[in-house]
Design an enzyme around this catalytic site. Structure first.
Site, PDB file in Angstrom:
ATOM      1  N   ILE A   9       6.211  -3.104  -7.387  1.00 16.77           N
ATOM      2  CA  ILE A   9       5.370  -1.843  -7.854  1.00 16.77           C
ATOM      3  C   ILE A   9       5.919  -0.794  -6.778  1.00 16.77           C
ATOM      4  CG2 ILE A   9       3.205  -0.747  -7.814  1.00 16.77           C
ATOM      5  CD1 ILE A   9       1.907  -3.630  -8.115  1.00 16.77           C
ATOM      6  N   ARG A  10       6.787   0.146  -7.444  1.00 16.65           N
ATOM      7  CA  ARG A  10       7.304   1.332  -6.448  1.00 16.65           C
ATOM      8  C   ARG A  10       7.690   0.621  -5.235  1.00 16.65           C
ATOM      9  NH1 ARG A  10       2.594   3.147  -8.132  1.00 16.65           N
ATOM     10  NH2 ARG A  10       1.495   2.752  -6.314  1.00 16.65           N
ATOM     11  N   ARG A  57      12.961   3.533   0.451  1.00 17.37           N
ATOM     12  CA  ARG A  57      11.680   3.501  -0.185  1.00 17.37           C
ATOM     13  C   ARG A  57      11.954   3.800  -1.630  1.00 17.37           C
ATOM     14  NH1 ARG A  57       7.748   7.689   2.455  1.00 17.37           N
ATOM     15  NH2 ARG A  57       6.495   6.826   0.981  1.00 17.37           N
ATOM     16  N   GLU A 113       1.165 -11.766  -3.467  1.00 18.90           N
ATOM     17  CA  GLU A 113      -0.151 -11.909  -3.175  1.00 18.90           C
ATOM     18  C   GLU A 113      -0.818 -11.405  -4.874  1.00 18.90           C
ATOM     19  OE1 GLU A 113      -0.018  -7.650  -2.602  1.00 18.90           O
ATOM     20  OE2 GLU A 113       1.157  -9.456  -1.944  1.00 18.90           O
ATOM     21  N   HIS A 171       5.066  -8.174  -4.184  1.00 17.87           N
ATOM     22  CA  HIS A 171       3.883  -8.325  -4.100  1.00 17.87           C
ATOM     23  C   HIS A 171       3.606  -9.760  -4.210  1.00 17.87           C
ATOM     24  CE1 HIS A 171       2.158  -4.443  -3.297  1.00 17.87           C
ATOM     25  NE2 HIS A 171       3.056  -3.863  -3.848  1.00 17.87           N
ATOM     26  N   GLY A 223       0.750  -1.286  -0.091  1.00 16.33           N
ATOM     27  CA  GLY A 223       0.005  -0.035   0.181  1.00 16.33           C
ATOM     28  C   GLY A 223       1.056   1.267   0.032  1.00 16.33           C
ATOM     29  N   GLU A 224       0.618   2.188   0.642  1.00 17.71           N
ATOM     30  CA  GLU A 224       1.494   3.391   0.800  1.00 17.71           C
ATOM     31  C   GLU A 224       1.842   3.516   2.438  1.00 17.71           C
ATOM     32  OE1 GLU A 224       3.583   6.305   0.478  1.00 17.71           O
ATOM     33  OE2 GLU A 224       1.881   7.029   1.545  1.00 17.71           O
ATOM     34  N   SER A 225       3.140   3.421   2.544  1.00 20.78           N
ATOM     35  CA  SER A 225       3.698   3.272   4.042  1.00 20.78           C
ATOM     36  C   SER A 225       3.089   4.566   4.871  1.00 20.78           C
ATOM     37  CB  SER A 225       5.038   2.810   4.089  1.00 20.78           C
ATOM     38  OG  SER A 225       6.032   3.954   3.441  1.00 20.78           O
ATOM     39  N   CYS A 234       6.096  -5.280   0.456  1.00 21.90           N
ATOM     40  CA  CYS A 234       6.041  -3.924   0.055  1.00 21.90           C
ATOM     41  C   CYS A 234       6.203  -2.690   1.123  1.00 21.90           C
ATOM     42  CB  CYS A 234       5.265  -3.698  -1.229  1.00 21.90           C
ATOM     43  SG  CYS A 234       5.658  -2.134  -2.212  1.00 21.90           S
TER      44      CYS A 234
END
EC number: 4.3.3.6
Length: 192
Positions: free
Chosen positions: A134-135, A106, A172, A170, A47-49, A79
């Site tokens: 992803i990023r 990051r 998943e 990721h 997600g976005e940390s 991630c």
């Protein structure tokens, strides 16, 4: 049956639920602190940390998650979840949970490579695992108790320290459940 929680504040929650269930365990989407008591292990999803950290603060999750870890229960960060677990984050003074003796950076694969797939050899998991990045962050350094499980182009992208497992990618987002199964085996050992 083992109960595996997925921290459900933000991020790739349903995909983790699907992979946990595919491995034959029960998945619990954790949105309240008291749900931590009913699970045997916890996944901190991508997600976005910084957003996840804000929500963890808002709902009072930081201390209960540290207690969950102190009770010896396994945690798996993917991630952004890897960033939450790390003791040190490049460019930041403070960690989030600070549980795993690693330094992470990051978005470290650069904007040009915002998302890509790569075949990885992950110790104890698979020689041919497709990692979806992803990023993604990566692990810059590990403490002496940390086992490096996988590297991509010389960068550490998966590691384990006792009850803590973390990866940059990721797992998943594919139908390959071997990384999730590896975590479930850790949970099984911790329960034994």
């Amino acid at each position: 049956m083992m109960k595996i929680g997925v921290l459900g504040l933000q991020g790739a929650v349903q995909e983790h639920v699907r992979s946990i269930e595919a491995c034959g365990a029960e998945a619990v989407v954790v949105k309240k602190i008291e749900q931590l008591e009913e699970i045997d292990g916890l996944i901190l999803p991508g997600g976005e940390s910084t957003t996840m950290r804000r929500l963890m603060d808002k709902y009072g999750f930081i201390e209960p998650l540290k207690q969950f870890a102190a009770a010896g229960k396994p945690m798996f960060g993917t991630c952004a979840g890897l960033i939450l677990l790390a003791k040190r984050i490049v460019g930041y003074d403070e960690p989030h949970l600070g549980l795993m003796d690693i330094t992470v950076e990051r978005n470290s694969f650069g904007r040009q490579r915002e998302s890509f797939e790569a075949e990885l050899s992950i110790a104890g998991v698979a020689d041919d695992f497709i990692g979806v990045f992803i990023r993604a962050p990566h692990i810059v350094e590990v403490g002496e108790d940390v086992e490096v499980l996988a590297k991509y182009e010389g960068r550490i992208v998966a590691a384990r320290q006792g009850q803590f497992l973390g990866c940059s990618f990721h797992p998943e987002l594919t139908d390959d459940y071997r990384m999730t199964q590896y975590f479930l085996n850790m949970v099984k050992e911790a329960k034994a």
